[in-house]
Design a protein around this motif. Structure first.
Motif, PDB file in Angstrom:
ATOM      1  N   GLN A 586       0.839  -1.199   0.000  1.00 37.22           N
ATOM      2  CA  GLN A 586       0.000   0.000   0.000  1.00 37.22           C
ATOM      3  C   GLN A 586       0.878   1.255   0.000  1.00 37.22           C
ATOM      4  OE1 GLN A 586      -2.263   0.752   3.508  1.00 37.22           O
ATOM      5  NE2 GLN A 586      -3.814   1.965   2.448  1.00 37.22           N
ATOM      6  N   ARG A 587       0.552   2.135  -0.885  1.00 39.61           N
ATOM      7  CA  ARG A 587       1.225   3.442  -0.869  1.00 39.61           C
ATOM      8  C   ARG A 587       0.737   4.226   0.350  1.00 39.61           C
ATOM      9  NH1 ARG A 587       2.419   7.175  -6.124  1.00 39.61           N
ATOM     10  NH2 ARG A 587       3.271   9.012  -5.043  1.00 39.61           N
ATOM     11  N   HIS A 588       1.681   4.781   1.115  1.00 42.50           N
ATOM     12  CA  HIS A 588       1.306   5.388   2.389  1.00 42.50           C
ATOM     13  C   HIS A 588       2.236   6.562   2.704  1.00 42.50           C
ATOM     14  CE1 HIS A 588       4.417   2.382   3.200  1.00 42.50           C
ATOM     15  NE2 HIS A 588       4.757   3.103   4.265  1.00 42.50           N
ATOM     16  N   GLN A 589       1.864   7.296   3.747  1.00 33.83           N
ATOM     17  CA  GLN A 589       2.650   8.423   4.210  1.00 33.83           C
ATOM     18  C   GLN A 589       3.110   8.180   5.644  1.00 33.83           C
ATOM     19  OE1 GLN A 589       0.306  11.967   3.810  1.00 33.83           O
ATOM     20  NE2 GLN A 589       0.795  12.240   1.639  1.00 33.83           N
ATOM     21  N   VAL A 590       4.350   8.596   5.914  1.00 34.92           N
ATOM     22  CA  VAL A 590       4.902   8.576   7.267  1.00 34.92           C
ATOM     23  C   VAL A 590       5.443   9.970   7.568  1.00 34.92           C
ATOM     24  CG1 VAL A 590       5.482   6.125   7.117  1.00 34.92           C
ATOM     25  CG2 VAL A 590       7.191   7.830   6.486  1.00 34.92           C
ATOM     26  N   LEU A 591       5.682  10.233   8.838  1.00 28.88           N
ATOM     27  CA  LEU A 591       6.223  11.526   9.261  1.00 28.88           C
ATOM     28  C   LEU A 591       7.744  11.445   9.317  1.00 28.88           C
ATOM     29  CD1 LEU A 591       3.758  12.502  12.129  1.00 28.88           C
ATOM     30  CD2 LEU A 591       3.706  13.224   9.732  1.00 28.88           C
ATOM     31  N   ASP A 592       8.417  12.432   8.735  1.00 26.59           N
ATOM     32  CA  ASP A 592       9.873  12.469   8.798  1.00 26.59           C
ATOM     33  C   ASP A 592      10.327  13.157  10.088  1.00 26.59           C
ATOM     34  OD1 ASP A 592       9.379  15.120   8.400  1.00 26.59           O
ATOM     35  OD2 ASP A 592      10.483  15.279   6.518  1.00 26.59           O
ATOM     36  N   HIS A 593      11.614  13.471  10.174  1.00 28.64           N
ATOM     37  CA  HIS A 593      12.173  14.049  11.387  1.00 28.64           C
ATOM     38  C   HIS A 593      11.655  15.465  11.633  1.00 28.64           C
ATOM     39  CE1 HIS A 593      14.663  14.619   7.820  1.00 28.64           C
ATOM     40  NE2 HIS A 593      15.067  15.762   8.333  1.00 28.64           N
ATOM     41  N   ASN A 594      11.070  16.092  10.618  1.00 26.88           N
ATOM     42  CA  ASN A 594      10.483  17.426  10.781  1.00 26.88           C
ATOM     43  C   ASN A 594       8.959  17.375  10.899  1.00 26.88           C
ATOM     44  OD1 ASN A 594      13.019  18.723  10.588  1.00 26.88           O
ATOM     45  ND2 ASN A 594      12.937  18.555   8.337  1.00 26.88           N
ATOM     46  N   ASN A 595       8.426  16.168  11.158  1.00 31.50           N
ATOM     47  CA  ASN A 595       6.975  15.959  11.270  1.00 31.50           C
ATOM     48  C   ASN A 595       6.233  16.341   9.994  1.00 31.50           C
ATOM     49  OD1 ASN A 595       7.029  14.964  13.904  1.00 31.50           O
ATOM     50  ND2 ASN A 595       6.968  17.029  14.787  1.00 31.50           N
ATOM     51  N   VAL A 596       6.898  16.199   8.885  1.00 30.14           N
ATOM     52  CA  VAL A 596       6.304  16.465   7.578  1.00 30.14           C
ATOM     53  C   VAL A 596       5.950  15.122   6.929  1.00 30.14           C
ATOM     54  CG1 VAL A 596       6.676  17.467   5.293  1.00 30.14           C
ATOM     55  CG2 VAL A 596       7.630  18.588   7.326  1.00 30.14           C
ATOM     56  N   PRO A 597       4.737  14.975   6.420  1.00 28.00           N
ATOM     57  CA  PRO A 597       4.367  13.715   5.764  1.00 28.00           C
ATOM     58  C   PRO A 597       5.246  13.434   4.543  1.00 28.00           C
ATOM     59  CG  PRO A 597       2.421  15.015   6.268  1.00 28.00           C
ATOM     60  CD  PRO A 597       3.584  15.903   6.514  1.00 28.00           C
ATOM     61  N   VAL A 598       5.708  12.203   4.473  1.00 29.09           N
ATOM     62  CA  VAL A 598       6.571  11.768   3.371  1.00 29.09           C
ATOM     63  C   VAL A 598       5.913  10.570   2.698  1.00 29.09           C
ATOM     64  CG1 VAL A 598       8.815  10.823   2.738  1.00 29.09           C
ATOM     65  CG2 VAL A 598       8.665  12.623   4.464  1.00 29.09           C
ATOM     66  N   GLU A 599       5.835  10.616   1.380  1.00 29.64           N
ATOM     67  CA  GLU A 599       5.188   9.556   0.613  1.00 29.64           C
ATOM     68  C   GLU A 599       6.171   8.403   0.379  1.00 29.64           C
ATOM     69  OE1 GLU A 599       1.443   8.646  -1.393  1.00 29.64           O
ATOM     70  OE2 GLU A 599       2.040  10.582  -0.543  1.00 29.64           O
ATOM     71  N   LEU A 600       5.685   7.163   0.615  1.00 34.23           N
ATOM     72  CA  LEU A 600       6.490   5.972   0.380  1.00 34.23           C
ATOM     73  C   LEU A 600       5.662   4.933  -0.359  1.00 34.23           C
ATOM     74  CD1 LEU A 600       8.306   5.477   3.820  1.00 34.23           C
ATOM     75  CD2 LEU A 600       9.251   6.469   1.733  1.00 34.23           C
ATOM     76  N   CYS A 601       6.356   4.151  -1.184  1.00 35.72           N
ATOM     77  CA  CYS A 601       5.718   3.039  -1.906  1.00 35.72           C
ATOM     78  C   CYS A 601       6.394   1.717  -1.565  1.00 35.72           C
ATOM     79  CB  CYS A 601       5.776   3.279  -3.413  1.00 35.72           C
ATOM     80  SG  CYS A 601       4.782   4.666  -3.974  1.00 35.72           S
ATOM     81  N   SER A 602       6.997   1.647  -0.383  1.00 36.50           N
ATOM     82  CA  SER A 602       7.689   0.445   0.053  1.00 36.50           C
ATOM     83  C   SER A 602       7.840   0.514   1.563  1.00 36.50           C
ATOM     84  CB  SER A 602       9.062   0.330  -0.618  1.00 36.50           C
ATOM     85  OG  SER A 602       9.881   1.417  -0.230  1.00 36.50           O
ATOM     86  N   GLY A 603       8.512  -0.500   2.141  1.00 35.67           N
ATOM     87  CA  GLY A 603       8.852  -0.433   3.540  1.00 35.67           C
ATOM     88  C   GLY A 603       9.861   0.676   3.784  1.00 35.67           C
ATOM     89  N   ILE A 604       9.841   1.213   5.000  1.00 31.18           N
ATOM     90  CA  ILE A 604      10.676   2.374   5.279  1.00 31.18           C
ATOM     91  C   ILE A 604      12.153   2.017   5.253  1.00 31.18           C
ATOM     92  CG2 ILE A 604      10.808   2.146   7.803  1.00 31.18           C
ATOM     93  CD1 ILE A 604      10.209   5.183   7.900  1.00 31.18           C
ATOM     94  N   GLU A 605      12.501   0.721   5.499  1.00 26.76           N
ATOM     95  CA  GLU A 605      13.903   0.323   5.461  1.00 26.76           C
ATOM     96  C   GLU A 605      14.445   0.204   4.045  1.00 26.76           C
ATOM     97  OE1 GLU A 605      11.691  -1.195   7.307  1.00 26.76           O
ATOM     98  OE2 GLU A 605      12.396  -1.334   9.386  1.00 26.76           O
ATOM     99  N   THR A 606      13.571   0.166   3.047  1.00 24.02           N
ATOM    100  CA  THR A 606      14.026   0.106   1.661  1.00 24.02           C
ATOM    101  C   THR A 606      14.702   1.416   1.296  1.00 24.02           C
ATOM    102  OG1 THR A 606      12.250  -1.409   1.056  1.00 24.02           O
ATOM    103  CG2 THR A 606      13.304  -0.200  -0.724  1.00 24.02           C
ATOM    104  N   LYS A 607      15.922   1.320   0.826  1.00 26.84           N
ATOM    105  CA  LYS A 607      16.715   2.513   0.542  1.00 26.84           C
ATOM    106  C   LYS A 607      16.890   2.687  -0.956  1.00 26.84           C
ATOM    107  CE  LYS A 607      19.184   1.667   4.842  1.00 26.84           C
ATOM    108  NZ  LYS A 607      18.308   0.519   5.134  1.00 26.84           N
ATOM    109  N   GLY A 608      16.773   3.936  -1.397  1.00 29.03           N
ATOM    110  CA  GLY A 608      16.995   4.276  -2.792  1.00 29.03           C
ATOM    111  C   GLY A 608      18.280   5.058  -2.943  1.00 29.03           C
ATOM    112  N   ILE A 609      19.134   4.606  -3.862  1.00 25.42           N
ATOM    113  CA  ILE A 609      20.434   5.237  -4.088  1.00 25.42           C
ATOM    114  C   ILE A 609      20.595   5.481  -5.577  1.00 25.42           C
ATOM    115  CG2 ILE A 609      22.933   4.904  -3.969  1.00 25.42           C
ATOM    116  CD1 ILE A 609      22.566   3.342  -1.452  1.00 25.42           C
ATOM    117  N   LEU A 610      21.053   6.666  -5.927  1.00 22.56           N
ATOM    118  CA  LEU A 610      21.397   6.987  -7.314  1.00 22.56           C
ATOM    119  C   LEU A 610      22.889   6.738  -7.498  1.00 22.56           C
ATOM    120  CD1 LEU A 610      19.354  10.275  -7.881  1.00 22.56           C
ATOM    121  CD2 LEU A 610      18.867   8.006  -8.803  1.00 22.56           C
TER     122      LEU A 610
END
Length: 1233
Positions: A586-610
């Protein structure tokens, strides 16, 4: 009363409404499709109350409709296909035809006559090279090019694209000049040919070799004429099995696991072939073309010194102490080393010719190298022979780079990602892409395994040598290696080292899931997990640039601190959003360290690297699948109302050692399928009630303007109906069925906004529902014992010094499986002097040296205590305190020690000596150091496959379910061709297709084709999974059936004996598969007139079916019937009547008097009664001393194994259907209550 079937098939408005409710496009094709199946379904008399059949009907209908959106609808008669479907289908058939239809070319080697060879148009010239290197005539040639009409053929060109290629074309084999690399490859190939019949490589687990013994059992009826001749001469054929195969025998010998094959007998061509000590050639000899020097000792004891030059091979005048590279007399120059040795050694020429004839007589599946190395858990002690290639490869490997190819090590990440970026628009492009991915991945797994073994053996320098050994990291051959320990306490919130160990497999499963979805532009790392000598090694490809900066600086998506800081990125959101539906995230939102909603399409431990190459990579995929709430690392404070009663009744949730317990993907699909069936039932029931309500209204009045409002009301009612069903099953959508999971709802550090509280609670409830649905009361005891022992063994082995591995492993096995404890022997005794004074030859001094080691202090009682603790803490399996040893629990659960040894060896990589072990010995240890032959790595890796072939198999299943057997056969044949093109013939998907083709051929009555397909499947699966794998046993069983159907009774009997032995070895006699094998053995032996032996197996089958299926089951009735037929043949009609009466009674009570099985049993009872009466009258007539009194011959009942097996399958399906109906009635009662 109108049936639901009538309504579905006759009321087109009802059918249309169903499609609209489920948002499927409706067309007249669907009506034509389902009407063809109406008569068969109508006969089942499915009324409204029988929602089981109703739901199955609708599910089948909807699955067909859903499939028709993307694939061709299997046609029956007049059903037309859309143009895109036609084009795609034609393209698949064209590709298959191009690969299957070949033509014949003539090959002209130098110096010999030409020969014909059948090739395929899609074959590459390089593949033709490999075929010629395996051919009996040209197998000794490696350095050559192919010419057609004087033009050299490009190795990467397909034959069909070559100008002038046609049937009968002459291709010349032209000798090329050697380089050092070519000479080494030639030498290696010659050595491979010399040991081509030697199973040593299979025992050692190298070069893709593995064992296969099917030929040993299928050659029994090859000389059918001799069998018939013996039968005609009334010679007795011994059908008796070995004693260890008979029912009731407790002996479980291990040596029959690997019988001695006659074609594996050694055939020596040379005494010695090795590299010369004069290597490398000096500079002045390089100017003459010398590449390397060889030493050979022929079977005639003639010592030869050979020069390998750019032009070929010749004898030189060097000796062991004198270097003279000039040609020796006679001056013979041969382009092939085999040709040279054949001219100077008559014994070599004779034996090499015989050797190659035996090699080419082997089945090709026995000669091909497996794509992934298979390791056997038992092997005999073999002689270690001289091998110059093996020694050269061992000594010339430096940090993953061969000495001759320094600087050319493979960039694994670039290769894997480059293969994934290949075009995929057409079928040919997809096949080429998937073939490249599979080949590169198999090479990567081999390199990762080699590197992991080198890391554990201490042959690779760590990147951080100053750190503790368990924290060290390595780079070898452009691969990154880390150990399965908690480095820098990163996994401390999840469970420390236990979590770090489990995270590797969780991450691999996630990588497999994303690789299966295969979204273009989204990249994952090449990953393999290797367990070796008690340590887990994770091998991964290297993201470009990731080693140049900290990981925290590279992350643009996800979190590296479990939710304290969270990042997102539009590019990753776009790519990962495409994976949410197939992965049910499920696509969902979590709060970041600034209490701002952040959109995610995976588990929070999944990391994206360029990466520096511009590619987006995702890693740390351990939270891809939803958590299993039954096992929790810490107290989360669930209320009693939140935890389902089903979980509470079994004592869940339970504390676990780590928080990475997750639901396996196949279990998730089972839960979703269950919810979907419930969803369909709700919609169908509510919609049918709505239709009845509308039909009951008065429709005689003329249509008025108010009807538009009525139509709107109907649409509104249908929407409400759909929303109610979606909410009931937990769908994330209000208008269609769509179940997805939020993997972060149970993560302690993840925070959600206040607006998402209700949605989070719904997701938690959905996870608890899944946990309750998938809950099992108890894992089998043998599984828990072995897994607990494996965990203890892993930590035990980490404290063992390398010189003591054999002693330590044998001591552990003795503590685990021996009946008496013994003092361990010391492997270091090999270095101790045997010449001691009588005063110092006390045994105690040696024992004190051994027991100084930590591993040697382990006792059976201590090991059992550790296993008991591990089973309780990790698996929550409680072992009674009164059970003081493993012997007691083995006796309690009916286990056998040889099966435990096999499971333990396979799971930990132990290879034991192939001999018969006496576990009950109390005077000497069961295992000694010599019994531990080797330790192999246990490898887990990604498994790419062919997507188009997979779709064809799915379509074939649909066609077969609709009764279109020939269409299904054709689709599976096409899938087989595509799978073979991508993965090669030694692959599990190829085996699956061969099994399906064999089964369909058998059903269609084509027994020879069934045997051919099943034989390939069994032979291939032996090679890729092992000779004693459970699926291999199944393959032997089906092959025996097809043999019997084809008239090969003796071969069928030998295959069944082999399958029974393997089943006894793997699981023991108390197993339901033994019941099937014994029934088949009884029938085959009955056909061979071995009645007493037949009765032994059939009585054992009767007892097993009673234990596992119940005394009133249909299978038990079938066993009674089989016994009745054998007793009838023996003339024991009273016993036959007793068994058939039991069968009739069961049939009558279970399926009723009108069922075919009951009627057949009644007729058979009448026949038996008549024969018994006739026999009794004849006996009375004899006792009356009447003249011409004689006993009439009994009517011999011919029992057909084919008919009985099909009848057994039908009974199995019928029994399963009865069980489902019973469960459905129970569910309905529960819903009503």
């Amino acid at each position: 009363m109108e049936t639901i079937v009538d309504l579905v098939f006759h009321d087109k408005h009802f059918l249309r409404d169903l499609f609209i409710c489920f948002q499927f496009p409706f067309s007249p094709q669907h009506l034509i499709l389902v009407e063809s199946g109406y008569p068969a379904v109508k006969q089942k008399n499915c009324f409204w109350g029988d929602f089981t059949l109703c739901s199955n009907l609708i599910l089948s209908l909807f699955s067909t409709a859903l499939w028709s959106q993307t694939e061709e609808i299997p046609k029956d008669g007049d059903v037309e296909q859309s143009d895109p479907d036609k084009l795609e289908q034609l393209s698949i058939r064209d590709i298959v035809d191009m690969q299957e239809i070949g033509f014949i070319v003539k090959i002209q080697p130098p110096g010999v006559e030409s020969f014909e060879l059948q090739v395929s148009g899609q074959m590459l010239v390089a593949e033709l090279h490999q075929v010629l290197m395996d051919h009996e005539i040209t197998c000794h040639r490696t350095c050559f090019s192919l010419q057609l009409g004087g033009t050299t053929l490009d190795r990467l060109t397909e034959l069909r694209s070559i100008s002038g290629i046609q049937d009968g074309a002459l291709i010349k084999l032209v000798e090329d000049s050697y380089s050092v690399r070519d000479a080494r490859l030639h030498l290696r190939h010659v050595c491979d040919l010399l040991r081509s019949l030697d199973p040593t490589d299979a025992y050692n687990g190298v070069n893709g070799s593995s064992l296969s013994y099917l030929t040993f059992y299928t050659r029994g009826d090859k000389d059918c004429e001799s069998v018939k001749k013996r039968a005609s001469e009334k010679e007795s054929v011994d059908c008796s099995p070995p004693d260890y195969v008979l029912p009731g025998c407790k002996d479980r010998p291990l040596t029959p696991l690997q019988p001695v094959r006659d074609d594996w007998k050694p055939l020596q061509c040379l005494r010695v072939l090795t590299m010369s000590s004069w290597n490398p050639p000096p500079g002045n000899r390089k100017m003459h073309g010398d590449l390397m020097y060889l030493n050979v000792l022929t079977m005639e004891d003639r010592e030869l010194n050979i020069t390998s030059s750019t032009r070929g091979f010749y004898l030189n005048q060097s000796t062991a102490f004198n270097f003279n590279p000039k040609p020796a007399a006679p001056k013979i120059l041969c382009h092939s080393l085999v040709d040279l040795l054949s001219q100077v050694s008559p014994t070599f020429r004779k034996n090499f010719s015989v050797l190659q004839k035996k090699r080419v007589q082997q089945h090709p599946y026995e000669r091909f190298a497996a794509p992934f190395q298979v390791f056997t858990w038992a092997a005999p002690h073999g002689d270690h022979t001289l091998d110059c290639v093996r020694a050269e490869e061992t000594n010339s490997s430096h940090m993953g780079q061969d000495k001759q190819t320094a600087g050319q090590s493979r960039d694994w990440n670039e290769e894997l990602q480059g293969c994934r970026e290949l075009p995929r628009n057409s079928l040919q492009e997809r096949l080429h892409r998937e073939r490249s991915i599979f080949k590169t991945n198999s090479d990567f797994v081999a390199a990762a395994t080699q590197g992991a073994v080198a890391v554990i053996d201490g042959n690779v320098m760590p990147l951080n040598p100053g750190e503790a050994p368990h924290m060290q990291m390595f780079i070898w051959n452009n691969l990154f290696f880390s150990l399965g320990f908690d480095i820098s306490e990163h996994y401390r919130p999840l469970g420390g080292n236990t979590a770090a160990h489990a995270a590797a497999i969780c991450d691999l499963r996630g990588a497999q899931a994303y690789a299966s979805v295969d979204i273009e532009g989204l990249h994952t790392l090449g990953t393999a997990v290797i367990d070796y000598r008690g340590i887990r090694v994770i091998a991964q490809t290297i993201v470009p640039g990731i080693l140049e900066k900290n990981q925290e600086q590279s992350i643009v998506y996800g979190s590296n601190d479990y939710g304290e800081t969270v990042f997102t990125h539009p590019r990753f959101l776009e790519l990962l959003n495409k994976t949410t539906k197939p992965l049910r995230i499920q696509r969902h939102q979590v709060l970041d360290h600034n209490n701002v909603p952040v959109e995610l399409c995976s588990g929070i431990e999944t990391k994206g690297i360029l990466g520096n190459d511009g590619r987006p990579y995702i890693l740390d995929l351990l939270r891809t699948f939803p958590p299993d709430l039954n096992f929790q690392f810490s107290e989360t404070g669930e209320s009693g109302e939140e935890v389902p009663k089903e979980c509470q009744s079994f004592g869940y949730p339970r504390r676990h050692r780590h928080s990475l317990a997750s639901l396996r993907p196949e279990l998730i699909e089972a839960f979703v399928q269950h919810r979907y069936e419930h969803y369909v039932k709700m919609v169908a029931q509510e919609l049918s009630q709505l239709e009845e309500q509308e039909q009951s209204e008065d429709l005689v009045l003329q249509q008025s303007p108010g009807d538009e409002a009525t139509a709107a009301d109907k649409a509104f009612q249908r929407r409400e109906l759909l929303m109610k069903a979606c909410k009931a099953v937990g769908s994330v959508s209000e208008c269609c069925f769509d179940i997805r999971f939020n993997p972060d709802v149970c993560s302690p550090a993840v925070r959600f906004s206040s607006e998402a509280v209700e949605e989070v609670q719904r997701q938690r409830k959905l996870l608890w529902d899944a946990a309750a649905f998938l809950l099992t009361n108890q894992i089998p005891a043998v599984v828990i014992l072995i897994r607990s022992a494996k965990h203890v063994f892993r930590t035990y082995l980490q404290d063992v010094e390398p010189a003591a591995f054999s002693a330590a492993v044998s001591h552990f096995l003795n503590c685990l499986l021996a009946s008496t404890s013994f003092i361990p022997d010391s492997c270091s005794d090999e270095l101790l002097s045997r010449r001691r004074s009588r005063r110092r030859r006390s045994h105690g001094s040696r024992v004190s040296m051994v027991t100084d080691s930590l591993w040697a202090r382990l006792s059976p009682a201590e090991l059992w205590g550790r296993i008991r603790t591990e089973a309780g803490e990790y698996y929550h399996y409680t072992i009674d305190r009164c059970v003081e040893s493993i012997d007691a629990i083995i006796e309690k659960h009916g286990l056998q020690k040889i099966s435990l040894l096999r499971e333990m060896a396979i799971k930990t990589g132990i290879q034991v000596q192939l001999r018969d072990y006496v576990f009950e010995s109390r005077h000497r240890p069961v295992f000694n150091e010599e019994d531990v032959v080797n330790m192999f790595p246990v490898v887990n890796h990604l498994r790419p496959t062919a997507t188009d072939a997979t779709r064809l198999v799915q379509r074939a299943h649909t066609a077969v379910q609709q009764g279109l057997l020939k269409d299904g056969f054709e689709l599976i044949s096409q899938a087989l061709t595509l799978f073979s093109s991508v993965c090669g013939v030694l692959h599990e998907d190829v085996c699956m297709c061969l099994r399906l083709l064999g089964r369909l051929s058998y059903i269609l009555g084509e027994y020879a084709d069934a045997f051919s397909h099943q034989e390939k499947a069994a032979r291939s699966y032996e090679r890729i999974e092992g000779v004693d794998h459970p699926q291999t046993i199944q393959d032997y069983t089906y092959l025996a059936l097809y043999c019997f159907a084809g008239g090969q009774q003796l071969t069928s009997l030998q295959l069944l004996y082999r399958a029974r032995y393997l089943t006894l070895l793997v699981s023991g006699e108390d197993h339901p598969h033994i019941a099937l094998l014994d029934s088949m053995l009884g029938l085959v032996l009955h056909g061979l007139t071995e009645y007493e032996l037949s009765l032994k197996f059939l009585h054992n089958a009767l007892n097993l079916t009673s234990n596992y299926c119940g005394a009133t089951s249909l299978r038990h009735a079938h066993s009674h019937h089989l016994l009745a037929t054998v007793y009838e043949t023996k003339g024991e009609f009273r016993t036959a009547l007793q068994h058939e009466k039991e069968a009739y009674s069961i049939y009558k009570s279970q399926v009723g008097e009108n069922h075919d099985s009951t009627k057949e049993s009644s007729e058979y009872l009448r026949s038996l009664t008549q024969q018994a009466v006739v026999l009794q009258k004849a006996i009375n007539h004899i006792y009356s001393n009447a003249p011409s009194a004689c006993i009439p011959p009994p009517k011999v009942c011919t029992v057909c194994l084919v008919h009985c097996t099909k009848h057994f399958w039908l009974l199995e399906q019928l029994e399963n259907q009865l069980l489902k109906q019973k469960n459905h009635k129970t569910e309905c009662k529960g819903e009503l209550q």
